[in-house]
Design a protein around this motif. Structure first.
Motif, mmCIF file in Angstrom:
data_model
loop_
_atom_site.group_PDB
_atom_site.id
_atom_site.type_symbol
_atom_site.label_atom_id
_atom_site.label_comp_id
_atom_site.label_asym_id
_atom_site.label_seq_id
_atom_site.Cartn_x
_atom_site.Cartn_y
_atom_site.Cartn_z
ATOM 1 N N LEU A 5 0.825 -1.211 0.000
ATOM 2 C CA LEU A 5 0.000 0.000 0.000
ATOM 3 C C LEU A 5 0.860 1.264 0.000
ATOM 4 N N PRO A 6 0.337 2.373 -0.540
ATOM 5 C CA PRO A 6 1.075 3.640 -0.464
ATOM 6 C C PRO A 6 1.341 4.035 0.986
ATOM 7 N N ILE A 7 2.527 4.564 1.251
ATOM 8 C CA ILE A 7 2.913 4.983 2.599
ATOM 9 C C ILE A 7 2.991 6.504 2.637
ATOM 10 N N ILE A 8 2.193 7.088 3.520
ATOM 11 C CA ILE A 8 2.159 8.546 3.719
ATOM 12 C C ILE A 8 2.662 8.838 5.128
ATOM 13 N N ALA A 9 3.433 9.896 5.309
ATOM 14 C CA ALA A 9 3.896 10.299 6.637
ATOM 15 C C ALA A 9 3.211 11.586 7.061
ATOM 16 N N ASP A 10 2.960 11.709 8.358
ATOM 17 C CA ASP A 10 2.347 12.909 8.931
ATOM 18 C C ASP A 10 3.365 13.562 9.860
ATOM 19 N N PRO A 11 4.181 14.489 9.337
ATOM 20 C CA PRO A 11 5.205 15.125 10.168
ATOM 21 C C PRO A 11 4.645 16.170 11.132
ATOM 22 N N SER A 12 3.418 16.611 10.895
ATOM 23 C CA SER A 12 2.823 17.630 11.767
ATOM 24 C C SER A 12 2.524 17.047 13.143
ATOM 25 N N HIS A 13 1.807 15.920 13.178
ATOM 26 C CA HIS A 13 1.461 15.325 14.464
ATOM 27 C C HIS A 13 2.657 14.666 15.137
ATOM 28 N N SER A 14 3.561 14.105 14.348
ATOM 29 C CA SER A 14 4.695 13.432 14.965
ATOM 30 C C SER A 14 5.640 14.435 15.625
ATOM 31 N N SER A 15 5.852 15.567 14.999
ATOM 32 C CA SER A 15 6.763 16.558 15.590
ATOM 33 C C SER A 15 6.060 17.422 16.633
ATOM 34 N N GLY A 16 4.869 17.934 16.277
ATOM 35 C CA GLY A 16 4.133 18.782 17.201
ATOM 36 C C GLY A 16 4.658 20.202 17.290
ATOM 37 N N LYS A 17 5.705 20.497 16.547
ATOM 38 C CA LYS A 17 6.323 21.834 16.576
ATOM 39 C C LYS A 17 6.527 22.285 15.134
ATOM 40 N N TRP A 18 6.038 23.474 14.793
ATOM 41 C CA TRP A 18 6.072 23.934 13.403
ATOM 42 C C TRP A 18 7.485 23.981 12.839
ATOM 43 N N TRP A 19 8.456 24.364 13.694
ATOM 44 C CA TRP A 19 9.813 24.537 13.196
ATOM 45 C C TRP A 19 10.521 23.204 12.940
ATOM 46 N N MET A 20 9.903 22.090 13.355
ATOM 47 C CA MET A 20 10.451 20.763 13.080
ATOM 48 C C MET A 20 9.871 20.137 11.814
ATOM 49 N N VAL A 21 8.780 20.679 11.325
ATOM 50 C CA VAL A 21 8.010 19.994 10.283
ATOM 51 C C VAL A 21 8.788 19.854 8.979
ATOM 52 N N VAL A 22 9.541 20.888 8.580
ATOM 53 C CA VAL A 22 10.300 20.796 7.327
ATOM 54 C C VAL A 22 11.307 19.650 7.397
ATOM 55 N N ASP A 23 12.127 19.627 8.447
ATOM 56 C CA ASP A 23 13.147 18.582 8.569
ATOM 57 C C ASP A 23 12.503 17.198 8.705
ATOM 58 N N SER A 24 11.424 17.106 9.486
ATOM 59 C CA SER A 24 10.741 15.817 9.660
ATOM 60 C C SER A 24 10.168 15.328 8.333
ATOM 61 N N SER A 25 9.649 16.261 7.530
ATOM 62 C CA SER A 25 9.088 15.898 6.222
ATOM 63 C C SER A 25 10.162 15.330 5.312
ATOM 64 N N LEU A 26 11.288 16.032 5.238
ATOM 65 C CA LEU A 26 12.358 15.604 4.336
ATOM 66 C C LEU A 26 12.965 14.276 4.793
ATOM 67 N N ALA A 27 13.047 14.083 6.115
ATOM 68 C CA ALA A 27 13.566 12.816 6.638
ATOM 69 C C ALA A 27 12.642 11.662 6.287
ATOM 70 N N ALA A 28 11.340 11.895 6.365
ATOM 71 C CA ALA A 28 10.374 10.840 6.037
ATOM 72 C C ALA A 28 10.458 10.455 4.559
ATOM 73 N N ILE A 29 10.631 11.440 3.698
ATOM 74 C CA ILE A 29 10.775 11.149 2.260
ATOM 75 C C ILE A 29 12.058 10.351 2.020
ATOM 76 N N ALA A 30 13.147 10.768 2.682
ATOM 77 C CA ALA A 30 14.412 10.051 2.532
ATOM 78 C C ALA A 30 14.287 8.604 3.005
ATOM 79 N N ALA A 31 13.437 8.362 4.003
ATOM 80 C CA ALA A 31 13.239 7.006 4.525
ATOM 81 C C ALA A 31 12.358 6.154 3.617
ATOM 82 N N GLY A 32 11.703 6.804 2.633
ATOM 83 C CA GLY A 32 10.911 6.034 1.680
ATOM 84 C C GLY A 32 9.438 6.350 1.631
ATOM 85 N N ALA A 33 8.975 7.355 2.374
ATOM 86 C CA ALA A 33 7.550 7.712 2.307
ATOM 87 C C ALA A 33 7.201 8.191 0.909
#
Length: 372
Positions: free
Chosen positions: A285-313
């Motif tokens: 199945l397609p894998i989607i990541a939610d960096p907003s809820h996982s980080s909980g802090k707006w200033w973390m969302v960009v880095d968390s998003s890019l890390a999730a894509i690098a991991a294969g999301a």
């Protein structure tokens, strides 16, 4: 059970195999992959007599019994990646980064419309927005309800963007799950989101399994990865009971990792990025990541998003607001346009770079621990 069939097997051979399966009261699924052709067998426990009969048929090379408790979700059963096509033709899981962005909660028409135009500028395929909001505490805003669905429908008509919004078990005991689904259908919601608090609500999962409507399924707050995959099995199988035979399920399901409850000093719901390659290996199945809820802090969302894509999301669901400081819900994790554009631009570069990686030991060669 999975039947591996010789690539040179004729259509008549495949027909004979499937006819033998279905004549015994089971259903079959054909998957023609690049490496191998598989026929999957759905249903209750399969007797050895049927297995022996299948083994003798022309073209049958190997028979494998699946020990995983989630068979419809398993990549062993369905080696090819699932691609979900939305009403407007947009495809999820087809080899392009999917972005689903928008406010946590629908507040008013102008706000959602402005965010939708931001989403289009960033190249997002889907607009998110919560009309019904299950919150941690009873005094937090619970969403606009049906009025929020009406706003989302208007914005969809104005912009052409498909909509994802959360669907819940009704709070009114006089309203059925079926009536709630009918309301979402009436307003043309494109993807039904099953949130963390509903991830193990069997009645909702079973009702959604009876429709082919796209579903984004989020992991529960305390779920393990295996429990998450078994929860998705409810949606894909339509099963309810011991024999596992209830007439088929919903194939249009996406998995969304959003972190689990744990140590919260650093982040809101810590997300183990190892979940992403694990789920890609285990499920089709397609894998989607939610960096907003996982980080909980707006200033973390960009880095968390890019890390999730690098991991294969294969995609992201992100909370975006024109003025995050005044957002009525989840203001601390909402990002603005500048951060969204950064994620969209750099995220696609990372996503495309990943395509150069050899996928064989990640998503194929399922029957061995390591490639030869």
């Amino acid at each position: 059970m999975i039947i591996e069939v010789d690539k040179s097997a004729s259509g008549q051979d495949l027909h004979a195999i499937r006819q033998t399966i279905e004549g015994a009261g089971y259903t079959s699924h054909l998957d023609r992959g690049d490496e191998v052709t598989l026929v999957g067998v759905h249903g209750r426990a399969i007797p050895e007599s049927l297995e022996d009969a299948i083994r003798k048929l022309p073209g049958v090379m190997k028979i494998l019994r699946i020990t995983d408790s989630y068979k419809e979700v398993s990549r062993k059963f369905h080696p090819s990646n699932t691609v979900i096509t939305l009403e407007n033709g947009a495809k999820i899981g087809a080899g392009e980064l999917t972005l689903m962005v928008g406010p946590c909660g629908v507040e008013n028409y102008s706000l959602v419309l402005e965010t939708a135009y931001w989403a289009k500028e960033a190249g997002a395929q889907v607009l998110r927005g919560g009309a019904f909001k299950p919150r941690t505490g009873p005094y937090s805003t619970q969403g606009m309800g049906e009025a929020g669905l009406e706003i989302l429908a208007r914005v969809k008509q104005e912009t052409g963007l498909p909509i994802i919004t959360e669907i819940l078990i009704p709070q009114d005991e006089n309203v059925s799950v079926g009536q709630v689904i009918a309301m979402f259908e009436r307003y043309g919601m494109d993807i039904y989101q099953v949130g963390a608090r509903s991830a193990q609500v069997g009645g909702l999962l079973h009702a959604l399994s009876k429709r082919n409507h796209p579903v984004l399924y989020k992991n529960g707050l305390g779920m393990t990865a295996e429990e998450f995959l078994n929860g998705a099995e409810y949606l894909l199988s339509g099963a309810w009971g011991d024999d596992g035979s209830d007439g088929g399920g919903n194939p249009n399901v996406m998995l969304c990792v959003r972190g689990t409850a744990g140590e919260t000093t650093v982040s809101r719901f810590p997300l183990d990025l190892n979940w992403i390659p694990y789920l890609r290996k285990k499920a089709h199945l397609p894998i989607i990541a939610d960096p907003s809820h996982s980080s909980g802090k707006w200033w973390m969302v960009v880095d968390s998003s890019l890390a999730a894509i690098a991991a294969g999301a294969g995609g992201l669901e992100i909370e975006v607001h024109p003025d995050p400081k005044i957002a009525k819900s989840d203001d601390k994790q909402a990002i603005g346009l500048e951060q969204l554009m950064e994620i969209a631009t750099v995220g696609r570069e990372i996503f495309n770079a990943r395509k150069a990686l050899k996928p064989d030991y990640r998503m194929t060669n399922h029957y061995v621990d390591r490639p030869a």
